[in-house]
Write a protein that holds these residues in place. Structure first.
Motif, short mmCIF file in Angstrom:
data_model
loop_
_atom_site.label_atom_id
_atom_site.label_comp_id
_atom_site.label_asym_id
_atom_site.label_seq_id
_atom_site.Cartn_x
_atom_site.Cartn_y
_atom_site.Cartn_z
N ALA A 1 41.01 40.32 43.21
CA ALA A 1 41.35 40.33 44.63
C ALA A 1 40.05 40.44 45.43
O ALA A 1 38.98 40.69 44.88
N GLY A 2 40.16 40.27 46.71
CA GLY A 2 38.98 40.34 47.55
C GLY A 2 38.40 41.74 47.64
O GLY A 2 39.11 42.73 47.49
N VAL A 3 37.10 41.78 47.90
CA VAL A 3 36.40 43.04 48.10
C VAL A 3 35.72 42.99 49.46
O VAL A 3 35.01 42.02 49.78
N LEU A 4 35.93 44.00 50.27
CA LEU A 4 35.27 44.15 51.55
C LEU A 4 34.15 45.17 51.40
O LEU A 4 34.41 46.31 51.04
N LEU A 5 32.92 44.74 51.61
CA LEU A 5 31.77 45.64 51.57
C LEU A 5 31.44 46.05 52.99
O LEU A 5 30.99 45.22 53.78
N ARG B 1 42.95 29.29 47.59
CA ARG B 1 42.65 28.64 46.31
C ARG B 1 42.52 29.66 45.17
O ARG B 1 41.99 29.35 44.11
N ASP B 2 42.97 30.89 45.42
CA ASP B 2 42.93 31.97 44.42
C ASP B 2 41.53 32.24 43.90
O ASP B 2 41.34 32.55 42.72
N MET B 3 40.55 32.12 44.77
CA MET B 3 39.17 32.44 44.41
C MET B 3 38.88 33.90 44.75
O MET B 3 39.49 34.48 45.65
N SER B 4 37.95 34.49 44.04
CA SER B 4 37.49 35.83 44.37
C SER B 4 36.61 35.75 45.61
O SER B 4 35.85 34.80 45.79
N VAL B 5 36.72 36.76 46.47
CA VAL B 5 35.95 36.78 47.71
C VAL B 5 35.29 38.13 47.87
O VAL B 5 35.92 39.17 47.70
N VAL B 6 34.00 38.10 48.18
CA VAL B 6 33.28 39.32 48.58
C VAL B 6 32.91 39.11 50.04
O VAL B 6 32.19 38.19 50.39
N LEU B 7 33.45 39.96 50.89
CA LEU B 7 33.30 39.85 52.34
C LEU B 7 32.49 41.05 52.84
O LEU B 7 32.74 42.17 52.42
N THR B 8 31.50 40.80 53.70
CA THR B 8 30.71 41.91 54.23
C THR B 8 31.11 42.23 55.66
O THR B 8 31.59 41.38 56.40
N GLY C 1 46.00 43.33 47.40
CA GLY C 1 45.12 43.81 46.34
C GLY C 1 43.66 43.94 46.75
O GLY C 1 42.83 44.31 45.93
N ALA C 2 43.34 43.63 48.00
CA ALA C 2 41.95 43.76 48.45
C ALA C 2 41.54 45.22 48.49
O ALA C 2 42.36 46.11 48.73
N SER C 3 40.27 45.45 48.23
CA SER C 3 39.75 46.82 48.27
C SER C 3 38.51 46.85 49.15
O SER C 3 37.89 45.83 49.42
N GLU C 4 38.16 48.04 49.57
CA GLU C 4 36.97 48.21 50.39
C GLU C 4 36.01 49.16 49.70
O GLU C 4 36.41 50.16 49.12
#
Length: 145
Positions: A2-6, A77-84, A103-106
């Motif tokens: 799932a995506g991750v928010l940094l 597109r079901d890609m992993s994402v790292v977002l800042t 499912g995204a986490s921070e």
């Protein structure tokens, strides 16, 4: 994944951490790093000391649009994402987590105000630009109860 928010203040090292996370992932993945998008749109490079140039205000809405498009396209597109994110506003952080989907986490990454100020200060004068001072003040003001 799932995506991750940094989240963290400007100059905390989120971009570097995002690159490290991407290197560990298997399969297609993308970083939606705001400052890197700004630099790409302006066709700029980091200075020799590794600092980004001060960004003009007019580029910010365009960079945000591109970042949202990147995240939306990757999630679809079901890609992993790292977002800042360097905005400490709880509503903004919730919006970005929602953009990343279920499912995204921070992860909050903050090496401390003094470290951030030293990283963002002009290499010659040791002074912070008004833009950097504002970004630092915004992040730390939002951490106060």
């Amino acid at each position: 994944m799932a995506g991750v928010l940094l989240s963290g203040p400007a100059g905390a090292g989120k971009s570097q951490l995002a690159r490290q996370l991407l290197a560990q992932l298997e399969g297609p993945a993308v970083a939606a790093d705001f400052q890197s998008i700004v630099v790409a749109l302006l066709l700029l490079e980091r200075a020799g000391d590794g600092r980004y140039p001060v960004r003009p205000d007019w580029i910010l809405p365009l960079a945000e649009y591109v970042r949202r498009a990147v995240v939306t396209g990757a999630v679809n597109r079901d890609m992993s994402v790292v977002l800042t994110n360097s905005d400490g506003d709880p509503e903004r952080r919730r919006f970005l987590l929602d953009l990343l989907g279920d499912g995204a986490s921070e992860r909050v990454f903050d090496p401390g105000r003094d470290v951030v100020a030293a990283r963002l200060a002009d290499a010659v004068t040791g002074q912070l630009s008004a833009q950097c001072e504002s970004a630092i003040a915004r992040w730390y003001a939002r951490l106060r109860p």
